[in-house]
Design an enzyme around this catalytic site. Structure first.
Site, mmCIF file in Angstrom:
data_model
loop_
_atom_site.group_PDB
_atom_site.id
_atom_site.type_symbol
_atom_site.label_atom_id
_atom_site.label_comp_id
_atom_site.label_asym_id
_atom_site.label_seq_id
_atom_site.Cartn_x
_atom_site.Cartn_y
_atom_site.Cartn_z
ATOM 1 N N CYS A 2 11.762 57.326 57.313
ATOM 2 C CA CYS A 2 10.830 57.313 58.435
ATOM 3 C C CYS A 2 10.885 58.668 59.130
ATOM 4 O O CYS A 2 11.925 59.284 59.225
ATOM 5 C CB CYS A 2 11.134 56.253 59.467
ATOM 6 N N ARG A 27 10.194 61.536 53.581
ATOM 7 C CA ARG A 27 11.230 60.614 54.056
ATOM 8 C C ARG A 27 10.774 59.149 54.010
ATOM 9 O O ARG A 27 11.573 58.242 54.218
ATOM 10 C CB ARG A 27 11.577 60.936 55.508
ATOM 11 N N TRP A 74 8.938 53.978 56.172
ATOM 12 C CA TRP A 74 9.504 53.369 54.966
ATOM 13 C C TRP A 74 9.845 51.938 55.391
ATOM 14 O O TRP A 74 10.752 51.725 56.187
ATOM 15 C CB TRP A 74 10.756 54.124 54.498
ATOM 16 N N ASN A 99 12.598 54.193 63.936
ATOM 17 C CA ASN A 99 13.281 54.366 62.668
ATOM 18 C C ASN A 99 14.550 53.537 62.734
ATOM 19 O O ASN A 99 15.312 53.672 63.684
ATOM 20 C CB ASN A 99 13.619 55.862 62.472
ATOM 21 N N GLY A 100 14.772 52.650 61.773
ATOM 22 C CA GLY A 100 15.993 51.854 61.765
ATOM 23 C C GLY A 100 15.690 50.375 61.630
ATOM 24 O O GLY A 100 14.596 49.973 61.234
ATOM 25 N N GLU A 478 24.150 59.477 36.120
ATOM 26 C CA GLU A 478 23.155 60.199 36.909
ATOM 27 C C GLU A 478 21.846 60.363 36.118
ATOM 28 O O GLU A 478 20.755 60.232 36.675
ATOM 29 C CB GLU A 478 23.737 61.563 37.323
ATOM 30 N N LYS A 482 18.227 58.952 37.332
ATOM 31 C CA LYS A 482 17.034 59.802 37.470
ATOM 32 C C LYS A 482 15.842 59.162 36.745
ATOM 33 O O LYS A 482 14.740 59.119 37.277
ATOM 34 C CB LYS A 482 17.264 61.209 36.879
ATOM 35 N N GLU A 485 14.572 56.050 38.648
ATOM 36 C CA GLU A 485 13.955 56.344 39.944
ATOM 37 C C GLU A 485 12.519 56.817 39.830
ATOM 38 O O GLU A 485 11.672 56.427 40.620
ATOM 39 C CB GLU A 485 14.726 57.477 40.653
ATOM 40 N N HIS A 501 31.807 46.732 23.380
ATOM 41 C CA HIS A 501 32.182 45.605 24.241
ATOM 42 C C HIS A 501 30.962 44.922 24.837
ATOM 43 O O HIS A 501 31.092 44.154 25.791
ATOM 44 C CB HIS A 501 33.130 46.071 25.345
ATOM 45 N N LYS A 600 13.460 59.481 51.027
ATOM 46 C CA LYS A 600 14.568 60.435 51.140
ATOM 47 C C LYS A 600 15.392 60.124 52.385
ATOM 48 O O LYS A 600 14.854 59.585 53.345
ATOM 49 C CB LYS A 600 13.959 61.832 51.250
#
Ligand code: HGA
Length: 605
Positions: A2, A27, A74, A99-100, A478, A482, A485, A501, A600
């Site tokens: 946000c 963001r 967001w 925001n929150g 990682e 990527k 995402e 396994h 973000k």
């Protein structure tokens, strides 16, 4: 997550509010909106499209005013629809952006419904707006100070009231908020970047602060309601950092910035010593017997990589834990452990909460590895090492990750030296290798055309496996993250020895298996794992060091990396995985820099 912008001035501030959102859009991009005070009334524009659409609305409707607030969302509570877009109004009198998360919103909503308030959105935010309205007695600053006493959870808010034409009130607890000081005008934002070009003088509000901005001044009350004086800092937030330049996406730009970002992060010193981590680091490091690394997402994987370095170079026991798990479980604190928190933004809610939890358990020695020197995390820890990645806009982290790895490697060498496990010759060797890294990275970036060819095939898949061993297992993790995402292909990573396994059952012709193959001590074991996959008809895509003698064969596709780069090899090997994810996402036509459902700087829990 946000973005919040607020302004009180003697000129039309609509363009400042919208331009600020444009810079913060990465963001959170579920919706955006702006509200201004004009002729004693609140006016608002909201959009579930991008800020560019909001901008057009603002221009077409001549929405202008001298006081206003804006927001890019967001969503946490309520779908990304216009009714839930901020600013949220209460009875056309109060406008608020948030925001929150307000954790007690349900009980507050019941209480406010009892007072006759009607709810027009599904957001938790709306309770705050009505609560402030219900407490308003001619002084917005007082009403907000009363209201925040009843809020549980995390928030940064900016509020305006139609009867106070030259006032913006802000408050923060758990989410960042800065005041920007101008001449005869003042601003508010969730990040100084939003105000680049409007001011360079900022106050970073502290937990529990409430502020009132008027044309000629700013008042701040601390969490106990006492008047507070906060330091004014000069920050030259460069708005141009969000320009794309010749690249197609910020992620691509940031991948290619890595040689520069890494060169800027490597300390210039001829030898590493504790002062690189802060004035008190020598004393702190001398008293520790272990490390506890806390982080989330990509930063967690940098921590996992560092564990291998710290235990092999510095011989210091290292535990790495996901911050959101650590903060809620019963752990056994060891006051002699150095707590290392890693976050690109330094505002990651879970990591901050985990840090505070560790401190409450008696951990005295804490170190931030962070890309933002003014962040809450850096301010909360005893020690800090700043990465110099520069602002990262792409939601999928790239240069922040590799610069974190550099920082953690420097930490391992420094601790190794202090603990007598790294002699002067070894140290000189590590430093030489570090200094050569940017050049080595350039030769890996030159592999892009070969990776583009692979990405065409990947773009038609729905699943992928990533394999690595040892130091490169976190790199496989990682790489899989990527791909998930930004291309939305389901991907999982395993240490290659684990295949038999369980995950080997997934291997068919349709399952590409990406393999990170450095020429290290585990190479022969890895070659056996490759054969296990091949024997089941799996298609292998191998990033092999030049000296591994792994060659193209039926079902085995090889991209040849430079020769093995020793302990720093993970920093080279992650780069082709970033490029593979990037080009696969491009081939699938996804919104690479703003992948669905993500944002973000994860400032909510
Ligand atoms: N809870 C609010 C704000 C969300 C937020 O802070 N995102 O980063 C909402 O859902 O609108």
């Amino acid at each position: 997550m946000c973005g919040i912008v607020g302004a009180v001035a003697q000129r039309n501030i609509a363009s400042i509010l919208v331009e600020g959102l444009r810079r913060l859009e990465y963001r959170g991009y579920d919706s955006c909106g702006v509200a201004v005070l004009a002729d004693g009334a609140l006016r608002r524009a909201r959009s579930v499209a991008r800020v560019a659409d909001l901008d057009a609305q603002v221009r077409e409707s001549d929405l202008d005013g001298v006081t206003g607030i804006s927001h890019t969302r967001w969503a946490t509570h309520g779908a990304p629809v216009t009714d839930n877009a901020h600013p949220i109004f209460s009875r056309d009198t109060v406008a608020l952006v948030h925001n929150g998360i307000i954790e007690n919103y349900e009980s507050l909503r019941e209480m406010l419904r009892g007072k006759g308030y009607e709810f027009a959105s599904q957001t938790d935010t709306e309770v705050v707006t009505h609560l402030i309205h219900s407490l308003y007695r001619g002084d917005l600053y007082a009403a907000v100070r009363e209201a925040v006493k009843q809020l549980h959870g995390a928030y940064a808010i900016a509020v305006i009231h139609k009867d106070q034409p030259h006032t913006v009130v802000g408050a923060r607890a758990g989410s960042p908020l800065v005041v920007g000081l101008g001449e005869g005008e003042n601003f508010l934002a969730s990040d100084a970047l939003a105000l680049a070009g409007s001011t360079e003088r900022f106050i970073f509000l502290e937990e529990g602060d409430v502020c009132e901005l008027s044309l000629n001044g700013v008042r701040i009350a601390d969490r106990d309601g006492n008047d507070a004086v906060r330091e004014v800092r000069t920050v030259v937030a460069y708005g141009g950092a969000v320009e794309l330049g010749p690249y197609r996406h910020f992620m691509q730009k940031e991948i290619f910035e890595q040689p520069r970002a890494i060169a800027d992060t490597i300390p210039q010193a001829e030898a590493f010593d504790a002062t690189l981590f802060g004035e008190k680091a020598a004393e702190a490091f001398a008293g520790i017997d272990s490390l506890l690394i806390l982080a989330c997402g990509t930063s967690y994987y940098s921590g996992l990589t560092a564990k291998y370095w710290l235990e092999s170079i510095a011989k210091i026991p290292t535990q790495v834990e996901i911050a959101s798990e650590y903060r809620y479980r019963d752990s056994v604190p060891n006051p002699k452990a150095l707590v290392v928190v890693i976050s690109q933004s330094g505002e990651t809610a879970d990591t901050l909460a985990a840090l505070k939890h560790a401190q409450s358990l008696g951990h005295r020695h804490t170190l931030s590895i962070c890309n933002v020197g003014t962040s809450a995390m850096v301010r909360l820890t005893e020690l800090a090492f700043l990465t110099h990645a520069g602002r990262e806009i792409g939601v999928a982290s790239t240069k922040a990750f590799t610069t974190q790895l550099v920082a953690l490697f420097v930490l391992a060498v420094t601790l190794g030296k202090m603990r007598g496990h790294v002699d002067a010759a070894q140290e000189a060797g590590y430093i030489k290798q570090l200094r050569h890294l940017p050049a080595a990275l350039n030769s890996v970036l030159a592999l892009e055309p070969q990776i583009i060819a692979w990405s065409e095939e990947f773009s038609r898949k729905e699943n992928a496996l990533f394999l690595g061993r040892g130091l490169h297992y976190p790199i496989a993790l990682e790489g899989a993250l990527k791909l998930k995402e930004i291309s939305y292909i389901h991907a999982e990573a395993y240490p290659a020895g684990e295949l038999k396994h369980g995950p080997l059952a997934l291997v068919t012709e349709a399952m590409p298996v990406v393999t990170v193959a450095p020429n290290d001590a585990l190479l022969e074991k890895l070659k056996s794992n490759i054969q296990e996959v091949r024997a089941r008809g799996g298609q292998l895509y191998v990033f092999a060091d030049a000296d591994t003698r792994i060659v193209n064969d039926e079902g085995i596709h090889v991209i040849r990396m430079p020769e093995h780069y020793g302990l720093l090899s993970p920093i080279l090997h992650v780069v082709p995985l970033q490029l593979l994810a990037y080009h696969t996402a491009c081939a699938r036509g996804t919104d690479v820099d703003k992948p669905r459902n993500l944002a973000k700087s994860v400032t909510v829990e």
